[in-house]
Design a protein around this motif. Structure first.
Motif, mmCIF file in Angstrom:
data_model
loop_
_atom_site.group_PDB
_atom_site.id
_atom_site.type_symbol
_atom_site.label_atom_id
_atom_site.label_comp_id
_atom_site.label_asym_id
_atom_site.label_seq_id
_atom_site.Cartn_x
_atom_site.Cartn_y
_atom_site.Cartn_z
ATOM 1 N N ILE A 48 0.846 -1.207 0.000
ATOM 2 C CA ILE A 48 0.000 0.000 0.000
ATOM 3 C C ILE A 48 0.880 1.255 0.000
ATOM 4 O O ILE A 48 0.638 2.200 -0.755
ATOM 5 C CB ILE A 48 -0.941 -0.008 1.233
ATOM 6 C CG1 ILE A 48 -1.955 -1.158 1.098
ATOM 7 C CG2 ILE A 48 -1.670 1.333 1.379
ATOM 8 C CD1 ILE A 48 -2.769 -1.429 2.364
ATOM 9 N N ALA A 49 1.936 1.239 0.804
ATOM 10 C CA ALA A 49 2.831 2.406 0.888
ATOM 11 C C ALA A 49 3.498 2.687 -0.452
ATOM 12 O O ALA A 49 3.626 3.844 -0.868
ATOM 13 C CB ALA A 49 3.883 2.174 1.970
ATOM 14 N N ALA A 50 3.910 1.632 -1.157
ATOM 15 C CA ALA A 50 4.588 1.811 -2.448
ATOM 16 C C ALA A 50 3.616 2.358 -3.491
ATOM 17 O O ALA A 50 3.980 3.204 -4.311
ATOM 18 C CB ALA A 50 5.191 0.491 -2.913
ATOM 19 N N LEU A 51 2.377 1.883 -3.457
ATOM 20 C CA LEU A 51 1.374 2.394 -4.403
ATOM 21 C C LEU A 51 1.114 3.874 -4.130
ATOM 22 O O LEU A 51 1.045 4.687 -5.055
ATOM 23 C CB LEU A 51 0.069 1.593 -4.290
ATOM 24 C CG LEU A 51 0.146 0.133 -4.770
ATOM 25 C CD1 LEU A 51 -1.148 -0.614 -4.428
ATOM 26 C CD2 LEU A 51 0.415 0.058 -6.280
ATOM 27 N N GLN A 52 1.006 4.232 -2.858
ATOM 28 C CA GLN A 52 0.749 5.633 -2.494
ATOM 29 C C GLN A 52 1.917 6.536 -2.872
ATOM 30 O O GLN A 52 1.725 7.692 -3.243
ATOM 31 C CB GLN A 52 0.471 5.755 -0.994
ATOM 32 C CG GLN A 52 -0.934 5.285 -0.622
ATOM 33 C CD GLN A 52 -1.147 5.196 0.877
ATOM 34 O OE1 GLN A 52 -0.184 5.241 1.658
ATOM 35 N NE2 GLN A 52 -2.398 5.054 1.289
ATOM 36 N N ASP A 76 -9.003 -8.147 -2.426
ATOM 37 C CA ASP A 76 -10.128 -7.918 -1.496
ATOM 38 C C ASP A 76 -9.663 -7.125 -0.273
ATOM 39 O O ASP A 76 -10.318 -6.184 0.155
ATOM 40 C CB ASP A 76 -10.727 -9.258 -1.034
ATOM 41 C CG ASP A 76 -11.472 -9.956 -2.165
ATOM 42 O OD1 ASP A 76 -11.755 -9.282 -3.184
ATOM 43 O OD2 ASP A 76 -11.748 -11.158 -2.032
ATOM 44 N N ARG A 77 -8.515 -7.543 0.296
ATOM 45 C CA ARG A 77 -8.014 -6.860 1.504
ATOM 46 C C ARG A 77 -7.656 -5.405 1.208
ATOM 47 O O ARG A 77 -7.988 -4.500 1.973
ATOM 48 C CB ARG A 77 -6.772 -7.578 2.065
ATOM 49 C CG ARG A 77 -7.027 -8.921 2.706
ATOM 50 C CD ARG A 77 -5.807 -9.385 3.509
ATOM 51 N NE ARG A 77 -4.566 -9.347 2.744
ATOM 52 C CZ ARG A 77 -4.139 -10.335 1.944
ATOM 53 N NH1 ARG A 77 -4.842 -11.439 1.802
ATOM 54 N NH2 ARG A 77 -3.016 -10.213 1.289
ATOM 55 N N LEU A 78 -6.951 -5.177 0.079
ATOM 56 C CA LEU A 78 -6.518 -3.814 -0.245
ATOM 57 C C LEU A 78 -7.731 -2.935 -0.554
ATOM 58 O O LEU A 78 -7.759 -1.757 -0.188
ATOM 59 C CB LEU A 78 -5.538 -3.822 -1.433
ATOM 60 C CG LEU A 78 -4.200 -4.541 -1.211
ATOM 61 C CD1 LEU A 78 -3.258 -4.283 -2.380
ATOM 62 C CD2 LEU A 78 -3.527 -4.127 0.086
ATOM 63 N N THR A 79 -8.719 -3.495 -1.242
ATOM 64 C CA THR A 79 -9.937 -2.735 -1.536
ATOM 65 C C THR A 79 -10.612 -2.325 -0.228
ATOM 66 O O THR A 79 -11.018 -1.167 -0.055
ATOM 67 C CB THR A 79 -10.902 -3.575 -2.389
ATOM 68 O OG1 THR A 79 -10.212 -3.981 -3.577
ATOM 69 C CG2 THR A 79 -12.138 -2.772 -2.786
ATOM 70 N N GLY A 136 -9.185 0.572 1.370
ATOM 71 C CA GLY A 136 -9.405 1.863 0.720
ATOM 72 C C GLY A 136 -8.489 2.147 -0.461
ATOM 73 O O GLY A 136 -8.446 3.267 -0.966
ATOM 74 N N VAL A 137 -7.740 1.134 -0.937
ATOM 75 C CA VAL A 137 -6.858 1.343 -2.094
ATOM 76 C C VAL A 137 -7.712 1.338 -3.360
ATOM 77 O O VAL A 137 -8.599 0.497 -3.513
ATOM 78 C CB VAL A 137 -5.788 0.231 -2.164
ATOM 79 C CG1 VAL A 137 -4.865 0.453 -3.349
ATOM 80 C CG2 VAL A 137 -4.980 0.184 -0.872
ATOM 81 N N SER A 138 -7.452 2.284 -4.267
ATOM 82 C CA SER A 138 -8.265 2.404 -5.479
ATOM 83 C C SER A 138 -8.000 1.242 -6.440
ATOM 84 O O SER A 138 -6.913 0.649 -6.438
ATOM 85 C CB SER A 138 -7.976 3.724 -6.192
ATOM 86 O OG SER A 138 -6.692 3.680 -6.794
ATOM 87 N N ALA A 139 -8.992 0.960 -7.278
ATOM 88 C CA ALA A 139 -8.853 -0.116 -8.265
ATOM 89 C C ALA A 139 -7.697 0.191 -9.223
ATOM 90 O O ALA A 139 -6.970 -0.708 -9.654
ATOM 91 C CB ALA A 139 -10.154 -0.285 -9.034
ATOM 92 N N ARG A 189 -1.923 -1.679 -10.684
ATOM 93 C CA ARG A 189 -0.480 -1.490 -10.915
ATOM 94 C C ARG A 189 0.360 -2.613 -10.317
ATOM 95 O O ARG A 189 1.550 -2.731 -10.620
ATOM 96 C CB ARG A 189 -0.019 -0.147 -10.326
ATOM 97 C CG ARG A 189 -0.558 1.083 -11.080
ATOM 98 C CD ARG A 189 0.065 2.361 -10.518
ATOM 99 N NE ARG A 189 1.511 2.250 -10.488
ATOM 100 C CZ ARG A 189 2.272 2.587 -9.450
ATOM 101 N NH1 ARG A 189 1.733 3.079 -8.354
ATOM 102 N NH2 ARG A 189 3.578 2.445 -9.505
ATOM 103 N N ILE A 190 -0.246 -3.406 -9.428
ATOM 104 C CA ILE A 190 0.528 -4.485 -8.786
ATOM 105 C C ILE A 190 0.800 -5.596 -9.802
ATOM 106 O O ILE A 190 -0.121 -6.067 -10.469
ATOM 107 C CB ILE A 190 -0.242 -5.070 -7.581
ATOM 108 C CG1 ILE A 190 -0.562 -3.967 -6.566
ATOM 109 C CG2 ILE A 190 0.554 -6.199 -6.931
ATOM 110 C CD1 ILE A 190 -1.501 -4.431 -5.455
ATOM 111 N N LYS A 191 2.061 -5.977 -9.919
ATOM 112 C CA LYS A 191 2.421 -7.106 -10.788
ATOM 113 C C LYS A 191 2.272 -8.380 -9.968
ATOM 114 O O LYS A 191 3.072 -8.650 -9.059
ATOM 115 C CB LYS A 191 3.868 -6.983 -11.275
ATOM 116 C CG LYS A 191 4.188 -5.682 -11.963
ATOM 117 C CD LYS A 191 3.575 -5.589 -13.337
ATOM 118 C CE LYS A 191 4.070 -4.360 -14.059
ATOM 119 N NZ LYS A 191 3.132 -3.924 -15.108
ATOM 120 N N ALA A 192 1.207 -9.112 -10.271
ATOM 121 C CA ALA A 192 0.961 -10.361 -9.550
ATOM 122 C C ALA A 192 0.225 -11.319 -10.470
ATOM 123 O O ALA A 192 -0.733 -10.905 -11.119
ATOM 124 C CB ALA A 192 0.123 -10.098 -8.290
#
Lengths: 229, 105
Positions: free
Chosen positions: A155-159, A179-182, A185-188, A193-196
């Motif tokens: 989350i910190a890296a995305l922000q 599901d957890r990140l959503t 409050g992390v945006s879609a 952007r996450i490589k997974a």
């Protein structure tokens, strides 16, 4: 060039922010263009492109040739998880020119014997981040498989707009992560952007082969992606 | 020494009251030894840090930098095989480079 300009440039470098010196070759007039000034600068488009390539060079302008001295921070790779893949990834990334930090609060994993030449921090990522936050020139590879350790730095890296965010785990594991990140409050858009699953699909099997695929993906993000912001 | 360090050295020397010029490779052709953007910092006594040619033309650049410091004006230098003086100063690698030299005021 005035000393004040050189001081201001070095301050940007120290703060790990991109900056450019624009030197009028006829007359020698110099100005500093900070990353935050690029959008409003007459040479902004050219400078933004050069922040991505890291290449200094001459640009032709109606007022004559201008030399752009481009300064971008050295890319950093932060690996969450002192696991088997990391033992291969850390030295490979160091050879490729990355400033590598490994973070893992599990002291059984984070031992100097397993990582003789690496910067290793046996602490929780959230504590390490307070001292040394992520930035646009940071790549994050989260490879512990443990949400308690991986989620907060992701989350910190995305922000922070980090240029690469990769997370280990199957598609099923990643669906749960989404599901957890959503819920957090992390945006879609950010989640996308996450490589997974992490790494380029080169069919790697061993930890070292996986490390190659991760490093290749990080380099692609650095050289072909939108690093500067 | 990285470009980063050279710029810090330039700042440190200038702050310490030394007269300083910064030389920067602005253009290269052929097999130039150091890439565009490489820096050399020079003071008026001829001390220097960094590199613009891996040693080939540093001596000549230092001399020009000392003159630029005295003149308080930037100048552009060119070295290469197309230039007869290239052999004198020793850029024998076959490349050609253009260097901007500017006093730090």
């Amino acid at each position: 060039m005035r000393l004040a300009i050189l001081e201001a440039l070095n301050a940007e470098r120290l703060a790990r922010r991109a900056a450019a010196l624009a030197t009028q070759l006829k007359g020698g007039e110099v100005r500093l263009v900070k990353a935050s000034d690029v959008a409003a600068d007459p040479l902004g488009e050219e400078i933004a492109a050069r922040f991505r390539s890291g290449q200094s060079g001459i640009v032709e302008t109606p007022a004559g040739d201008v030399f752009l001295t481009i300064s971008v921070p050295p890319p950093r790779l932060v690996v969450i998880g002192a696991v088997h893949i990391t033992q291969a990834l850390a030295p490979m990334a160091a050879i490729a020119g990355f400033d590598v930090t490994i973070i893992d609060p599990r002291t059984a994993f984070a031992t100097p014997e397993r990582f003789p030449d690496a910067t290793l921090v046996a602490d929780w990522p959230e504590d390490v981040l307070k001292k040394r936050p992520f930035d646009a020139y940071t790549a994050l590879a989260a490879v512990t498989h443990d949400p308690k350790i991986d989620d907060i730095p992701i989350i910190a890296a995305l922000q922070a707009g980090s240029f690469y965010v990769g997370a280990l785990g199957s598609r099923k594991t990643h669906a749960k992560r989404v599901d957890r990140l959503t819920a957090a409050g992390v945006s879609a858009e950010d989640i996308a952007r996450i490589k997974a699953p992490i790494g380029l699909d080169i069919g790697g099997r061993s930890p070292a082969e996986l490390a190659v695929s991760v490093l290749a993906q990080v380099v692609a993000a650095l050289r072909k992606g939108e690093v500067a912001r | 020494m990285t470009a980063h360090d050279v710029l810090e050295v330039a700042e440190g020397w200038r702050r310490a009251g030394r007269k300083v010029a910064l030389a920067t490779v602005i253009e290269t052709w052929g097999s130039a030894p150091r890439p565009v953007g490489s820096h050399l910092v020079v003071d008026d006594e001829g001390n220097f840090e960094g590199s613009v040619s891996g040693g080939c033309v540093e001596g000549a650049v230092v001399t020009e930098a000392i003159e630029a410091i005295a003149e308080k004006k930037p100048r552009i230098l060119e070295f290469g095989v197309a230039d007869e003086t290239a052999w004198r100063v020793g850029l024998s690698c076959g490349g050609r480079i253009r260097i901007h030299v500017e006093p730090v005021e």
